[in-house]
Design an enzyme around this catalytic site. Structure first.
Site, PDB file in Angstrom:
ATOM      1  N   CYS A  44       0.817  -1.209   0.000  1.00 45.50           N
ATOM      2  CA  CYS A  44       0.000   0.000   0.000  1.00 45.50           C
ATOM      3  C   CYS A  44       0.852   1.261   0.000  1.00 45.50           C
ATOM      4  CB  CYS A  44      -0.932   0.004   1.212  1.00 45.50           C
ATOM      5  SG  CYS A  44      -1.934   1.505   1.341  1.00 45.50           S
ATOM      6  N   CYS A  49      -1.647   1.567  -3.151  1.00 40.86           N
ATOM      7  CA  CYS A  49      -2.723   2.551  -3.123  1.00 40.86           C
ATOM      8  C   CYS A  49      -2.269   3.973  -2.827  1.00 40.86           C
ATOM      9  CB  CYS A  49      -3.807   2.122  -2.138  1.00 40.86           C
ATOM     10  SG  CYS A  49      -3.226   1.366  -0.632  1.00 40.86           S
ATOM     11  N   LYS A  52      -0.283   5.352  -5.946  1.00 40.52           N
ATOM     12  CA  LYS A  52      -1.244   5.352  -7.056  1.00 40.52           C
ATOM     13  C   LYS A  52      -2.235   6.495  -6.920  1.00 40.52           C
ATOM     14  CE  LYS A  52      -4.823   3.187  -6.541  1.00 40.52           C
ATOM     15  NZ  LYS A  52      -5.683   2.076  -6.065  1.00 40.52           N
ATOM     16  N   TYR A 179      -9.944  -3.352 -10.692  1.00 41.30           N
ATOM     17  CA  TYR A 179      -9.774  -1.957 -10.315  1.00 41.30           C
ATOM     18  C   TYR A 179      -8.391  -1.423 -10.686  1.00 41.30           C
ATOM     19  CZ  TYR A 179      -7.172  -3.306  -6.058  1.00 41.30           C
ATOM     20  OH  TYR A 179      -6.241  -3.796  -5.180  1.00 41.30           O
ATOM     21  N   GLU A 183      -7.949   1.792 -13.095  1.00 46.04           N
ATOM     22  CA  GLU A 183      -7.324   2.978 -12.518  1.00 46.04           C
ATOM     23  C   GLU A 183      -6.136   3.438 -13.355  1.00 46.04           C
ATOM     24  OE1 GLU A 183      -8.520   2.312  -7.825  1.00 46.04           O
ATOM     25  OE2 GLU A 183      -6.626   1.527  -8.583  1.00 46.04           O
ATOM     26  N   HIS A 439     -27.090  21.788   0.525  1.00 47.79           N
ATOM     27  CA  HIS A 439     -27.245  22.261  -0.854  1.00 47.79           C
ATOM     28  C   HIS A 439     -26.354  23.480  -1.103  1.00 47.79           C
ATOM     29  CE1 HIS A 439     -29.297  22.970  -4.645  1.00 47.79           C
ATOM     30  NE2 HIS A 439     -29.399  24.245  -4.308  1.00 47.79           N
ATOM     31  N   GLU A 444     -25.947  15.552  -1.519  1.00 50.17           N
ATOM     32  CA  GLU A 444     -27.360  15.716  -1.145  1.00 50.17           C
ATOM     33  C   GLU A 444     -28.262  14.736  -1.883  1.00 50.17           C
ATOM     34  OE1 GLU A 444     -29.465  19.325  -2.445  1.00 50.17           O
ATOM     35  OE2 GLU A 444     -27.723  19.774  -3.703  1.00 50.17           O
TER      36      GLU A 444
END
Length: 450
Positions: A44, A49, A52, A179, A183, A439, A444
């Site tokens: 990692c 990750c 990356k 993934y 990616e 908002h 939302e």
């Protein structure tokens, strides 16, 4: 704690799971050692990750700079230098490795910067010949990229190598549908490469909701990424000028600058002496463990990708924490709940999900209600970017309990972390409806879906 052994705990592998387990065990009062043959931090931090995600951030600027013009910014002279990004990323990896090392040392964990092998009951032999003993042994050696059996496979790179390239390839073929493949397809495409993603199957990201997969495919194709499904490699051959001739099963031979394999990951269990001491392995070489991460040998445990349960860094960390608390914490054993784990794909745009897909919910529950919001984010409207986001909420048809949330949108992963808490807690659609929206935000839409 263990007077008959050199250490209470010896951990093999200093990745996220191994470091967490070792640190927590030491905090509980255990005498701990850890061995790492490469760099402290594991996949990692060093080659996964974290670096990356930095490349993902860098790639996003390609679109942001274009979009900025409609917001009044002049960006015509903007240029990109890969070497600057690459070196800055690698510099931060060095910083993180130092931080992980400091964490271990601050907890008095002994670090052996060499390979370790289990050579007997409670016995570990280091590459340098030193033999030590431990009451408990934890295997946290992670996994590595799986390389397919293809002529010329040695010419391809994997995600491990992508962070060290000397230049961005003009044309790259990426093999895989998961993934990592998606990616890096997005990253290289934003950096200006002509990208072709080759998948031996007929769909991308099989574990994600079908609507999100289809939306990502549509958007990626509009961005210029080429996709070839039901296709395999026949050969990869190096040319005299350092490029590669590639023959795919569904295409004529073509010449590219780079080939990358992102075709799954294989647990690192070879050469650890596991079989010799009775640790049972699975078909993929993964270590078989019970719900408390114990192997078939009472004093040997395993956490993280090497068990092939859920190959995600936060899962390895939770497993490492649970192991240390269970064995050294002085209270009842702790088991990690591997259900309802949120996940993300840092594609362009990203995907995030938690819980069951629509198909899974229908198969398991029968009666389901599906709510969704298909919209164009405000920023995209002003930027003139024709790219729509999609949120889906899957609910039990009888109770209204939310059993899955899925989204493809800018910052989807950031929104999903909070949404995952609600799903894990068993909240209902009515609970979301009763929550006032913030908002204007994309988030939302979570409380406005109908």
């Amino acid at each position: 704690m263990a007077e008959d052994y050199d250490y209470d705990l010896f951990t093999i592998g200093a990745g996220s799971g191994g470091v967490r387990a070792s640190r927590v065990a030491a905090a509980h009062g255990a005498k701990v050692a850890i061995a790492e043959e490469f760099r402290v931090g594991g996949t990692c931090v060093i080659r996964g990750c974290v670096p990356k995600k930095m490349l993902v951030y860098g790639a996003h600027f390609a679109e942001d700079l274009k979009d900025a013009q409609n917001f009044g910014w002049s960006t015509q002279n903007a240029t990109f230098d890969w070497i600057t990004l690459r070196d800055n990323v690698l510099k931060d990896v060095d910083r993180l490795e130092g931080a992980y090392t400091d964490t271990l040392e601050n907890h008095d964990v002994t670090i052996f910067h060499e390979r370790a092998e289990i050579t007997g009951a409670h016995e570990i032999t280091l590459a340098g010949g030193k033999v030590v003993t431990a009451k408990y042994i934890l295997v946290a050696t992670g996994a590595r990229p799986q390389i397919p059996d293809v002529e010329g496979a040695e010419h391809a790179i994997t995600s491990n190598d992508a962070f060290h390239l000397d230049k961005i390839p003009e044309k790259i073929i990426i093999a895989g549908g998961g993934y990592i493949a998606n990616e890096f397809a997005g990253i290289f495409n934003e950096f200006g490469s002509k990208v072709c993603l080759v998948n031996r199957g007929d769909q991308l990201l099989r574990s994600y909701d079908e609507a999100l997969r289809e939306r990502l495919l549509l958007i990626s194709m509009k961005k210029g990424i080429d996709f070839k499904f039901d296709t395999v490699f026949e050969y990869i051959r190096k040319t005299d000028d350092g490029r590669f001739k590639v023959k795919l099963s569904t295409c004529d031979e073509e010449v590219v600058d780079q080939v990358m394999f992102a075709t799954g990951r294989k647990p690192n269990t070879e050469g650890l002496g596991l079989e010799k001491v009775g640790v049972e392995l699975g078909e993929k070489g993964e270590i078989k463990v019970d719900r408390f991460s114990k192997t078939t040998v009472d004093h040997i445990y395993a956490v993280g990708d090497v068990t092939d349960r859920v190959q995600l860094t936060p899962v390895a960390i939770r497993e490492g924490q649970a192991f240390a608390d269970s064995v050294f914490g002085g209270h009842d054993p702790v088991a990690v709940d591997h259900s309802c784990i949120p996940s993300a794909v840092f594609s362009h745009p990203p995907i995030a999900a938690v819980g069951m897909t629509e198909g899974e919910a229908k198969n398991k529950l029968g009666s389901v209600k599906v709510y969704q919001s298909d919209f164009r984010p405000m920023k995209n409207v002003l930027a003139g970017r024709d790219e729509r986001s999609l949120f889906k909420m899957i609910c039990d048809g009888d109770s209204g309990k939310i059993v899955g949330i899925h989204m493809i949108a800018p910052d989807a992963a950031e929104m999903m972390q909070a949404a995952a808490i609600a799903v894990k807690a068993g909240l209902t659609k009515a609970d979301f409806d009763a929550t006032t929206a913030i908002h204007p935000t994309m988030a939302e839409e979570l409380v406005l879906m109908r």
